[in-house]
Design a protein around this motif. Structure first.
Motif: not given
Length: 416
Positions: A110-123, A347-361
């Motif tokens: 996540n740190f590397v992502y933010d340091q790299t991705i922002g170059f698009g806007e700077i350029i 006796i049940s609970f359902s949740v729908c979500f985004e796995n943005s950080y790839n932590n599903l497993e």
């Protein structure tokens, strides 16, 4: 002061940059701050760079070269004189990117992502600012990282409003035309942070709030806010007026035309937001403001793809009670899952979500220790505001329904 925001689609090539200049000339640019995203699909291209940095070093330089070539082609179309200083400026920015990737020691994605991705806007903003100056639209390029200060929650940073307001007040002369970046900010250590994907709208709203702006205009490749995404729904219609409340509801459920965080600071100071077409800048577009309601009053459709639906039940058929639900949400928060829908029975609970950080497993392994777990990946979540029977039937047609939930104004349906 007025704030304009141009997205990546509006500046995807040299013609887009020229059209941005044309829009400014047509609608006026006195006392204006222009927030710009990365050009075209640059953010996606830089995500590939990041992926190669971690997983495929042999392809890293090729993916960087693709980004360089894309921007160089735009430069050659905009600037006839290849000796123009802009070529050296952009080359220097890419050298900064290469230097970071060669010297970085942090294993934190996540740190590397933010340091790299922002170059698009700077350029993108460097190119646009230089082009505008070259054609006589005098402006000042500004590094937004000096203005928008955040915490260190990389990829979804939270704004430090006190520091940000002071920085904007200290750095901006309201009589000057500025070109600056959307999506990015910086933390206390001056490392780059990002506000979440599509965060450029939010950046514009932050500036509008801190500057007590007269208005904010988001320039899109659509005529305004539509009642449905035309990529997924036929016969999408333009909404002429929307209240802040309605727009916040639509944004919360995932309407892609306005970022979820954008509207809250605008509502606090009753700053109107206008969504207009950069192809037809003199059309009225959609106005978002105080107490307008929604006009016309028709069903509004939102779809979110690539969601995960997890259904839980107790191993011993005991009730799912507050203690269980609290534990489930603690785990969802720990693994950074963005929850979109919940539904529970005895006796049940359902949740729908985004796995943005790839932590599903990891999440599933944790849940399976205490619950019986059923998981459906790559599901679609449909939300319809102001629904009617026809709207419901159109969404359900030819789909396998996994979950359905109705309230007075909204229906949500999860399909496979």
């Amino acid at each position: 002061m007025q704030v304009f925001k141009f997205g990546g689609a509006s500046v995807k090539d040299a013609e887009g940059v020229k059209n941005l200049a044309s829009v400014l000339k047509q609608v006026g640019f006195e006392n204006t701050l222009v927030v710009v995203s990365a050009m075209g699909k640059t953010t996606n291209a830089l995500e590939l760079v990041i992926n190669n940095y971690f997983k495929n070093k042999l392809e890293l330089q090729n993916s960087i070269q693709d980004v360089k070539q894309y921007h160089n082609d735009i430069l050659l179309d905009l600037f006839e004189n290849t000796q123009h200083s802009i070529f050296k400026k952009i080359a220097s920015i890419f050298e900064e990117l290469d230097l970071f990737l060669s010297r970085n020691k942090s294993p934190d994605y996540n740190f590397v992502y933010d340091q790299t991705i922002g170059f698009g806007e700077i350029i993108s903003t460097t190119i646009i600012s230089e082009y505008l100056n070259a054609i006589g639209i005098q402006n000042k390029w500004m590094d937004v990282r000096y203005c928008i200060k955040t915490d260190s929650y990389y990829r979804r940073a939270n704004v430090n409003w006190k520091q940000t307001q002071k920085a904007i007040k200290d750095n901006i002369d309201t009589k000057t035309l500025y070109v600056t970046q959307g999506f990015i900010g910086s933390d206390a250590n001056n490392f780059t942070t990002t506000l979440g994907r599509e965060g450029s709208d939010y950046s514009a709203a932050i500036f509008a709030y801190c500057l007590n702006a007269q208005s904010i205009t988001i320039w899109k490749d659509v005529p305004g806010v539509l009642n449905a995404d035309p990529r997924y729904f036929e016969n999408a219609q333009l909404l002429h007026n929307i209240s802040y409340r309605e727009a916040i509801e639509l944004a919360f459920y995932g309407a892609s035309v306005i970022h979820p965080k954008t509207l809250q600071p605008l509502q606090q100071k009753e700053i109107p937001l206008v969504v207009k077409s950069f192809l037809n800048p003199n059309d009225k577009g959609t106005k978002v403001g105080k107490g307008i309601g929604i006009e016309p009053n028709i069903p509004c459709y939102i779809v979110k793809k690539n969601q995960v639906l997890v259904s839980l039940s107790s191993l011993d058929f005991s009730y799912i009670v507050e203690e269980n639900i609290s534990e489930i949400f603690r785990l969802l928060h720990y693994y950074k899952m963005k929850v979109d829908v919940i539904q529970n029975s005895a006796i049940s609970f359902s949740v729908c979500f985004e796995n943005s950080y790839n932590n599903l497993e990891q999440l599933l392994q944790h849940l399976k220790a205490k619950f019986k777990v059923t998981c459906h990946e790559n599901v679609s979540l449909y939300t319809v505001r102001h629904y009617n029977e026809q709207a419901i039937k159109s969404v359900e047609k030819d789909k396998a329904l996994l979950l359905k939930q109705l309230t007075q104004e909204t229906i949500q349906i999860v399909t496979k």
